[in-house]
Design an enzyme around this catalytic site. Structure first.
Site, PDB file in Angstrom:
ATOM      1  N   THR A  69       0.858  -1.185   0.000  1.00  0.00           N
ATOM      2  CA  THR A  69       0.000   0.000   0.000  1.00  0.00           C
ATOM      3  C   THR A  69       0.892   1.232   0.000  1.00  0.00           C
ATOM      4  OG1 THR A  69      -1.837   1.087   1.131  1.00  0.00           O
ATOM      5  CG2 THR A  69      -0.111   0.212   2.510  1.00  0.00           C
ATOM      6  N   ALA A 117      -5.910  -5.243   6.450  1.00  0.00           N
ATOM      7  CA  ALA A 117      -7.110  -4.413   6.353  1.00  0.00           C
ATOM      8  C   ALA A 117      -8.057  -4.672   7.524  1.00  0.00           C
ATOM      9  CB  ALA A 117      -7.820  -4.678   5.023  1.00  0.00           C
TER      10      ALA A 117
END
Length: 272
Positions: A69, A117
């Site tokens: 990310t 996540a």
């Protein structure tokens, strides 16, 4: 057999006395099902405990997370700019291109997601609940420093248990703009610029060349947007869309959501 003894042992042993032999359709030497038995009047077999995973050498293996990310936050004279990508990956597999990596804790606080996540989403939503409880008890908004300390204290209790989280807590309080980095090891750092994720090095390169304290809001937004774009261009684990937020004295404002392909064409045309 007691349940506690089954869970605490590597193998659960079951034996039945004075029973007729059973036919499993395979020879005693075959152990493909993880069952071991002996022929005769008594049946005895053992089942390996799935709660105690071990390799061939008997060493337990931990699940390895492959992270990818790019999240960025920096302070300037008009507040805090938060910029993130939106790609979720599972190894080399792109799971989603539309993940919302900025969690809106309350109208004055934002949190970013990097790492697992599920971990980031759970703990930051729990933080939002704790911040609301603080407001109800004390009749005032929680400070950015206190909110980040709450999060660090909560995850520190689970240090070494496999959590995966690297988040930035951004907001505005009585002291002005605040920016803190908190991770799953309980580390908490205050700063003016943080980039987290596999593409953070590329984002840092853009920030080092363009960050100034006297930037206008428009210039700061464009700097954050370009930093995330450059990271998605070079890092295979970052991509999707660039989500941009501005935290100011009136709270946070969502500035834009732009596809990286559109940004690539835009910057390519500008360079010509």
């Amino acid at each position: 057999m007691a349940l506690a003894s089954v869970l605490n042992s590597d193998c659960a042993d079951f034996s039945f006395e004075n029973c007729q032999p059973y036919a499993f359709g395979c020879g005693p030497e075959e152990k493909g099902l993880g069952l071991e038995f002996t022929s005769g009047d008594n049946l005895s077999f053992s089942v390996r405990n799935p709660l105690c995973p071990a390799g061939e050498d008997g060493v337990e293996r931990k699940i390895e997370f492959l992270h990818g990310t790019t999240t960025l936050a920096f302070k300037f004279q008009h507040g805090v700019i938060v910029a993130v990508d939106s790609r979720a990956t599972a190894g080399s597999y792109i799971a989603s291109q539309t993940v919302k990596k900025v969690i809106e804790i309350n109208p004055y606080l934002l949190g970013t997601m990097a790492g697992g996540a599920a971990d980031c989403s759970f703990w930051e939503r729990l933080l939002a609940r704790q911040c609301r409880i603080y407001e109800l008890r004390n009749k005032e908004r929680i400070s950015v420093a206190a909110a980040s300390k709450l999060l660090a204290n909560m995850v520190y209790q689970y240090k070494g248990m496999g959590l995966s989280m690297g988040t930035m807590v951004c907001g505005w309080d009585k002291r002005g703009p605040g920016l803190y980095y908190v991770d799953s090891e309980g580390n908490r750092v205050c700063g003016d610029l943080f980039a987290v994720g596999s593409g953070s090095m590329y984002a840092y390169g853009v920030m080092d060349s363009g960050l100034q304290q006297d930037l206008t809001v428009q210039e700061a937004c464009e700097l954050g947007r370009r930093a995330i774009y450059q990271a998605t261009y070079r890092d295979a684990y970052s991509g999707g869309q660039v989500n941009l937020y501005h935290v100011h004295s009136e709270g946070w404002t969502r500035i834009s959501q732009e596809d990286v392909l559109m940004l690539h064409q835009k910057y390519k045309e500008q360079a010509q």
